[in-house]
Motif scaffolding. Sequence first.
Motif, mmCIF file in Angstrom:
data_model
loop_
_atom_site.group_PDB
_atom_site.id
_atom_site.type_symbol
_atom_site.label_atom_id
_atom_site.label_comp_id
_atom_site.label_asym_id
_atom_site.label_seq_id
_atom_site.Cartn_x
_atom_site.Cartn_y
_atom_site.Cartn_z
ATOM 1 N N UNK A 1 0.863 -1.167 0.000
ATOM 2 C CA UNK A 1 0.000 0.000 0.000
ATOM 3 C C UNK A 1 0.905 1.223 0.000
ATOM 4 N N UNK A 2 0.443 2.317 -0.590
ATOM 5 C CA UNK A 2 1.235 3.545 -0.647
ATOM 6 C C UNK A 2 0.372 4.749 -0.305
ATOM 7 N N UNK A 3 1.045 5.856 0.057
ATOM 8 C CA UNK A 3 0.328 7.096 0.344
ATOM 9 C C UNK A 3 1.275 8.292 0.273
ATOM 10 N N UNK A 4 0.685 9.470 0.143
ATOM 11 C CA UNK A 4 1.409 10.733 0.263
ATOM 12 C C UNK A 4 1.476 11.065 1.751
ATOM 13 N N UNK A 5 2.645 11.401 2.254
ATOM 14 C CA UNK A 5 2.819 11.673 3.680
ATOM 15 C C UNK A 5 2.173 13.008 4.059
ATOM 16 N N UNK A 6 1.069 12.927 4.761
ATOM 17 C CA UNK A 6 0.301 14.106 5.148
ATOM 18 C C UNK A 6 -0.327 13.853 6.515
ATOM 19 N N UNK A 7 -0.959 14.865 7.058
ATOM 20 C CA UNK A 7 -1.717 14.732 8.301
ATOM 21 C C UNK A 7 -2.974 13.903 7.979
ATOM 22 N N UNK A 8 -3.303 12.902 8.778
ATOM 23 C CA UNK A 8 -4.421 12.011 8.443
ATOM 24 C C UNK A 8 -5.742 12.694 8.096
ATOM 25 N N UNK A 9 -6.073 13.806 8.738
ATOM 26 C CA UNK A 9 -7.369 14.435 8.462
ATOM 27 C C UNK A 9 -7.321 15.414 7.284
ATOM 28 N N UNK A 10 -6.194 15.525 6.593
ATOM 29 C CA UNK A 10 -6.056 16.533 5.544
ATOM 30 C C UNK A 10 -6.028 15.981 4.114
ATOM 31 N N UNK A 11 -6.413 14.743 3.912
ATOM 32 C CA UNK A 11 -6.381 14.172 2.560
ATOM 33 C C UNK A 11 -7.444 14.761 1.637
ATOM 34 N N UNK A 12 -8.446 15.419 2.191
ATOM 35 C CA UNK A 12 -9.530 15.975 1.378
ATOM 36 C C UNK A 12 -9.044 17.038 0.396
ATOM 37 N N UNK A 13 -7.934 17.745 0.703
ATOM 38 C CA UNK A 13 -7.480 18.819 -0.191
ATOM 39 C C UNK A 13 -6.301 18.402 -1.076
ATOM 40 N N UNK A 14 -5.989 17.110 -1.099
ATOM 41 C CA UNK A 14 -4.902 16.599 -1.926
ATOM 42 C C UNK A 14 -5.435 16.221 -3.303
ATOM 43 N N UNK A 15 -4.619 16.413 -4.331
ATOM 44 C CA UNK A 15 -5.011 15.955 -5.666
ATOM 45 C C UNK A 15 -3.783 15.658 -6.511
ATOM 46 N N UNK A 16 -4.026 14.935 -7.594
ATOM 47 C CA UNK A 16 -2.956 14.496 -8.466
ATOM 48 C C UNK A 16 -2.565 13.060 -8.161
ATOM 49 N N UNK A 17 -1.715 12.513 -9.009
ATOM 50 C CA UNK A 17 -1.293 11.123 -8.859
ATOM 51 C C UNK A 17 0.103 10.950 -9.439
ATOM 52 N N UNK A 18 0.777 9.923 -8.957
ATOM 53 C CA UNK A 18 2.094 9.555 -9.467
ATOM 54 C C UNK A 18 2.025 8.139 -10.023
ATOM 55 N N UNK A 19 2.813 7.890 -11.050
ATOM 56 C CA UNK A 19 2.934 6.546 -11.617
ATOM 57 C C UNK A 19 4.187 5.920 -11.014
ATOM 58 N N UNK A 20 4.009 4.822 -10.304
ATOM 59 C CA UNK A 20 5.092 4.127 -9.621
ATOM 60 C C UNK A 20 5.399 2.816 -10.341
ATOM 61 N N UNK A 21 6.677 2.596 -10.653
ATOM 62 C CA UNK A 21 7.126 1.345 -11.260
ATOM 63 C C UNK A 21 7.843 0.530 -10.190
ATOM 64 N N UNK A 22 7.434 -0.728 -10.057
ATOM 65 C CA UNK A 22 8.010 -1.640 -9.065
ATOM 66 C C UNK A 22 8.611 -2.813 -9.815
ATOM 67 N N UNK A 23 9.863 -3.132 -9.524
ATOM 68 C CA UNK A 23 10.544 -4.248 -10.164
ATOM 69 C C UNK A 23 11.122 -5.151 -9.092
ATOM 70 N N UNK A 24 10.827 -6.436 -9.192
ATOM 71 C CA UNK A 24 11.444 -7.392 -8.272
ATOM 72 C C UNK A 24 12.853 -7.689 -8.780
ATOM 73 N N UNK A 25 13.834 -7.580 -7.862
ATOM 74 C CA UNK A 25 15.236 -7.793 -8.232
ATOM 75 C C UNK A 25 15.733 -9.178 -7.884
ATOM 76 N N UNK A 26 15.218 -9.767 -6.808
ATOM 77 C CA UNK A 26 15.638 -11.121 -6.406
ATOM 78 C C UNK A 26 14.518 -11.829 -5.676
#
Length: 132
Positions: free
Chosen positions: A107-132
């Motif tokens: 699971x992932x998240x933007x580091x913010x104060x728990x009650x303040x997610x209502x004013x957040x917007x936008x998204x990031x594309x995250x690439x995950x690669x297993x190495x071993x």
Amino acid sequence: MRKLQIGSPSVTTIDAHKYWNATDICLEIGASYRFEVEGEQFWYDARIRSDADGYTKPWLHWAEMFRRKPNENWFSLIGNIGQSGEQEFLIGKKLENYKATSSGELFCYANDVPIMYFNNHGALILTITRLS
């Protein structure tokens, strides 16, 4: 939940306004992974633009202890195995060779104060690669 094959990247979107972003990716204990937010990508804490490494503002110093991960920047990209908050780790723009300490869904998240997610917007594309 998907288990990643070694060397095969998987891409997921992390929304700034979600308290928990389920990825449907299973990290496996002892396996190593690379996480990367490629290129110029931004999300927003109200009107403050940030990349996955997050930001600092002197006038917000008083509120830092209320962030979900107090010692990391505002809006830094954080990963967590499960939703307990006990297996969290800083991803930022790039994390090389992260060794999973337990098995479970990422699971992932933007580091913010728990009650303040209502004013957040936008998204990031995250690439995950297993190495071993």
